[in-house]
Scaffold this motif. Structure first.
Motif, short mmCIF file in Angstrom:
data_model
loop_
_atom_site.label_atom_id
_atom_site.label_comp_id
_atom_site.label_asym_id
_atom_site.label_seq_id
_atom_site.Cartn_x
_atom_site.Cartn_y
_atom_site.Cartn_z
N ALA A 49 44.17 58.33 39.21
CA ALA A 49 44.37 57.46 38.05
C ALA A 49 44.51 58.27 36.77
CB ALA A 49 43.20 56.47 37.91
N ALA A 50 45.33 57.77 35.86
CA ALA A 50 45.53 58.41 34.57
C ALA A 50 44.22 58.53 33.81
CB ALA A 50 46.54 57.60 33.75
N ALA A 51 44.10 59.58 33.01
CA ALA A 51 42.87 59.81 32.25
C ALA A 51 42.54 58.63 31.35
CB ALA A 51 43.02 61.09 31.42
N SER A 52 43.56 57.97 30.83
CA SER A 52 43.32 56.83 29.94
C SER A 52 42.73 55.63 30.66
CB SER A 52 44.63 56.41 29.25
OG SER A 52 45.63 56.10 30.21
N LEU A 53 42.75 55.66 31.99
CA LEU A 53 42.22 54.56 32.80
C LEU A 53 40.86 54.90 33.40
CD1 LEU A 53 45.54 53.73 34.69
CD2 LEU A 53 44.53 52.40 32.83
N THR A 54 40.21 55.94 32.89
CA THR A 54 38.95 56.41 33.47
C THR A 54 37.89 55.33 33.52
OG1 THR A 54 39.36 58.70 32.77
CG2 THR A 54 37.07 58.07 33.24
N ASP A 176 49.89 71.95 16.42
CA ASP A 176 49.16 73.17 16.70
C ASP A 176 48.76 73.29 18.17
OD1 ASP A 176 48.52 74.43 13.89
OD2 ASP A 176 48.26 72.28 13.69
N THR A 177 48.60 72.15 18.85
CA THR A 177 48.21 72.20 20.26
C THR A 177 48.77 70.99 20.99
OG1 THR A 177 46.35 72.29 21.82
CG2 THR A 177 46.00 71.06 19.79
N ARG A 178 49.21 71.24 22.21
CA ARG A 178 49.68 70.18 23.12
C ARG A 178 48.75 70.17 24.31
NH1 ARG A 178 54.12 66.44 22.25
NH2 ARG A 178 55.51 67.37 20.70
N GLU A 179 48.11 69.02 24.55
CA GLU A 179 47.12 68.91 25.61
C GLU A 179 47.69 68.20 26.84
OE1 GLU A 179 44.13 70.37 25.31
OE2 GLU A 179 44.83 71.09 23.35
N GLN A 180 47.10 68.46 28.01
CA GLN A 180 47.62 67.93 29.27
C GLN A 180 47.25 66.47 29.53
OE1 GLN A 180 49.94 69.33 31.32
NE2 GLN A 180 50.04 70.70 29.56
N ASP A 181 46.32 65.93 28.79
CA ASP A 181 46.03 64.51 28.91
C ASP A 181 45.43 64.00 27.60
OD1 ASP A 181 43.01 64.53 29.06
OD2 ASP A 181 43.45 65.69 30.87
N VAL A 182 45.40 62.69 27.45
CA VAL A 182 44.99 62.08 26.18
C VAL A 182 43.52 62.32 25.88
CG1 VAL A 182 44.42 59.83 27.18
CG2 VAL A 182 45.24 59.97 24.81
N ARG A 183 42.68 62.43 26.90
CA ARG A 183 41.26 62.64 26.66
C ARG A 183 41.00 64.03 26.06
NH1 ARG A 183 38.17 58.51 28.86
NH2 ARG A 183 39.47 56.67 28.47
N ALA A 196 43.80 65.80 13.11
CA ALA A 196 44.36 64.53 13.54
C ALA A 196 44.96 64.67 14.94
CB ALA A 196 45.45 64.05 12.57
N GLY A 197 45.01 63.58 15.64
CA GLY A 197 45.62 63.56 16.97
C GLY A 197 46.12 62.17 17.30
N LEU A 198 47.22 62.11 18.02
CA LEU A 198 47.74 60.82 18.48
C LEU A 198 47.19 60.54 19.87
CD1 LEU A 198 51.48 60.65 17.30
CD2 LEU A 198 49.65 59.03 16.77
N VAL A 199 46.47 59.45 20.00
CA VAL A 199 45.88 59.05 21.28
C VAL A 199 46.18 57.57 21.49
CG1 VAL A 199 44.04 60.78 21.12
CG2 VAL A 199 43.66 58.49 20.19
N TYR A 200 45.63 57.00 22.56
CA TYR A 200 45.78 55.57 22.78
C TYR A 200 44.70 54.81 21.99
CZ TYR A 200 48.90 56.62 26.70
OH TYR A 200 49.94 57.06 27.47
#
Length: 270
Positions: A49-54, A176-183, A196-200
């Motif tokens: 499952a996607a990290a956003s669905l933890t 500055d950084t690209r992460e592998q999942d939203v969490r 700042a960061g764009l998340v759900y």
């Protein structure tokens, strides 16, 4: 004799009535709801499952395990794209829940997932550390070079959505950084490692007072739709089971909708 016959008749009728009553299934208590997937499920069910669905996946797994003591559910979380690639490489699983339909399509086209069902939508939100030390006022501020900005990697659903939203609003972010999942993005914001960061939107709800939200005009123009499917095909070492079907049925049920709604998702069809 007439009295004896009457007494015998009454006794027969009483016994017959008892027999009928004892063969009936007792109705559920008033107000009780029969939960989806409640049956004698057994074995080990693996869910990617996607990290956003933890949180919602964990809640649903716990409910199913409560209803089925012989069932063990193993949850594997990560970026949707990374999970899909693992499935394509032969990783064993029974259910795949992706954060967007693009990633799910990759799994379906690769022959490792079938019959996906969309169940929830999510919006992007601009997260800043408590106190907003970077004085971020809107999406356009992500172009300020002095700010430390985190986004999801472009190949994962939250990154694709972020790139789409930024492009639509004419913003070229100073990333500055690209992460592998939203969490991972959310964690950097919580720790104050980025400005700042764009998340759900659903992720910000979980962060509590450690994170603040900055309004995004037009955020509703870009959404991601989560979908869930059975893992199939010769590359899956785990056979599709009744438990997998029950998990999907729970996610798409009225009870699943309540769990999703409580977590801040927009329920598809709700």
């Amino acid at each position: 004799m007439r009295a004896a016959a009457a007494l015998l008749c009454a006794s027969v009728l009483l016994l017959a009535g008892c027999a009928v009553e004892n063969n009936q299934t007792a109705p559920p208590e008033s107000g009780a709801e029969l939960s989806p997937g409640a049956s004698d499920l057994t074995g080990t069910l693996t869910v990617f499952a996607a990290a956003s669905l933890t949180e919602v996946s964990t809640h649903i797994a716990e409910r199913l395990e409560e209803q089925n003591p012989s069932l063990d559910i193993v949850l594997v979380f990560g970026g949707s794209s990374a999970l899909a690639q693992q499935l394509l490489a032969g990783a064993p699983a029974d259910v795949f829940a992706a954060a967007d339909e693009t990633t799910m399509a990759t799994a379906v086209e690769g022959g490792v997932a079938s019959d996906p069902v969309p169940f929830a939508r999510n919006l992007l939100a601009l997260a800043v550390p408590a106190g907003n030390p970077g004085d971020v006022q809107g999406l356009g501020d992500l172009a300020r070079p002095e700010l430390i900005v985190a986004l999801c990697a472009s190949e994962v659903p939250c990154g694709r959505a972020a790139d789409q939203l930024l492009f639509a609003q004419g913003v070229t972010p100073s990333v500055d950084t690209r992460e592998q999942d939203v969490r991972s993005v959310l964690t950097k914001v919580e720790l104050g490692e980025v400005d700042a960061g764009l998340v759900y939107a659903t992720d910000i709800l979980l962060a509590g007072s450690a994170v603040e939200t900055v309004a995004i005009d037009g955020a509703e123009s870009v959404t991601t739709t989560a979908s869930i499917a059975l893992v199939t095909g010769i590359k899956s070492e785990t056979p599709v089971s009744d438990a997998a079907a029950a998990f999907i049925a729970f996610v798409t049920s009225a009870e699943g909708a309540r769990i999703l709604d409580d977590a801040g998702f927009i329920v598809v069809g709700g």
